[in-house]
Design a protein around this motif. Structure first.
Motif, PDB file in Angstrom:
ATOM      1  N   ILE A 195      42.283  36.259  73.460  1.00  0.00           N
ATOM      2  CA  ILE A 195      40.907  35.474  74.026  1.00  0.00           C
ATOM      3  C   ILE A 195      41.072  35.589  75.628  1.00  0.00           C
ATOM      4  CG2 ILE A 195      39.293  33.700  74.483  1.00  0.00           C
ATOM      5  CD1 ILE A 195      39.936  33.000  71.278  1.00  0.00           C
ATOM      6  N   GLU A 196      42.288  35.049  76.193  1.00  0.00           N
ATOM      7  CA  GLU A 196      42.561  34.986  77.513  1.00  0.00           C
ATOM      8  C   GLU A 196      42.328  36.332  78.188  1.00  0.00           C
ATOM      9  OE1 GLU A 196      45.473  33.217  80.609  1.00  0.00           O
ATOM     10  OE2 GLU A 196      45.868  32.743  78.497  1.00  0.00           O
ATOM     11  N   ALA A 197      43.043  37.418  77.387  1.00  0.00           N
ATOM     12  CA  ALA A 197      43.017  38.624  78.005  1.00  0.00           C
ATOM     13  C   ALA A 197      41.702  39.246  77.804  1.00  0.00           C
ATOM     14  CB  ALA A 197      43.988  39.853  77.149  1.00  0.00           C
TER      15      ALA A 197
ATOM     16  N   ALA B 209      39.748  40.522  81.630  1.00  0.00           N
ATOM     17  CA  ALA B 209      39.251  41.659  81.658  1.00  0.00           C
ATOM     18  C   ALA B 209      37.767  41.623  82.228  1.00  0.00           C
ATOM     19  CB  ALA B 209      39.325  42.658  80.280  1.00  0.00           C
ATOM     20  N   GLU B 210      37.013  40.857  81.431  1.00  0.00           N
ATOM     21  CA  GLU B 210      35.600  40.708  81.933  1.00  0.00           C
ATOM     22  C   GLU B 210      35.557  40.076  83.522  1.00  0.00           C
ATOM     23  OE1 GLU B 210      31.755  37.837  80.690  1.00  0.00           O
ATOM     24  OE2 GLU B 210      33.078  38.428  78.959  1.00  0.00           O
ATOM     25  N   GLU B 211      36.260  39.157  83.700  1.00  0.00           N
ATOM     26  CA  GLU B 211      36.234  38.735  85.146  1.00  0.00           C
ATOM     27  C   GLU B 211      36.544  39.800  86.030  1.00  0.00           C
ATOM     28  OE1 GLU B 211      39.014  35.751  87.313  1.00  0.00           O
ATOM     29  OE2 GLU B 211      37.837  34.649  85.766  1.00  0.00           O
ATOM     30  N   ASP B 212      37.599  40.685  85.860  1.00  0.00           N
ATOM     31  CA  ASP B 212      38.147  41.719  86.581  1.00  0.00           C
ATOM     32  C   ASP B 212      36.884  42.911  86.823  1.00  0.00           C
ATOM     33  OD1 ASP B 212      40.459  40.749  87.057  1.00  0.00           O
ATOM     34  OD2 ASP B 212      41.517  41.915  85.449  1.00  0.00           O
ATOM     35  N   THR B 213      36.131  43.036  85.806  1.00  0.00           N
ATOM     36  CA  THR B 213      34.964  43.969  85.891  1.00  0.00           C
ATOM     37  C   THR B 213      33.849  43.327  86.622  1.00  0.00           C
ATOM     38  OG1 THR B 213      35.480  44.687  83.706  1.00  0.00           O
ATOM     39  CG2 THR B 213      33.328  45.077  84.509  1.00  0.00           C
ATOM     40  N   GLN B 214      33.558  42.085  86.605  1.00  0.00           N
ATOM     41  CA  GLN B 214      32.572  41.397  87.439  1.00  0.00           C
ATOM     42  C   GLN B 214      32.939  41.646  88.932  1.00  0.00           C
ATOM     43  OE1 GLN B 214      32.003  37.762  85.429  1.00  0.00           O
ATOM     44  NE2 GLN B 214      30.697  38.391  83.730  1.00  0.00           N
TER      45      GLN B 214
END
Length: 62
Positions: free
Chosen positions: A23-25, A29-34
């Motif tokens: 879940i953390e990964a 990944a979502e945060e990095d994309t944003q």
């Protein structure tokens, strides 16, 4: 406590940690994309607002 109880507890704990790590990964990944999308958009806006021959002040690099 029996050996089996301890073994089951450890197995359950390992499974929980694995799920939390997954879940953390996904969240990272979502945060990095944003973040990448934000910086790309900001850089594009900066380039679009430049007058001819003007140098960008902000490159979009975090």
């Amino acid at each position: 406590m029996s050996e089996e109880t301890i073994k089951n507890y450890k197995a359950n704990q390992a499974e929980t940690w694995a799920e939390e790590a997954e879940i953390e990964a996904e969240l990272n990944a979502e945060e990095d994309t944003q973040s990448r999308e934000f910086y790309e958009k900001r850089a594009a806006e900066e380039r679009a607002s430049l007058k001819e021959g003007e140098t960008p002040k902000w490159t979009g690099d975090p």
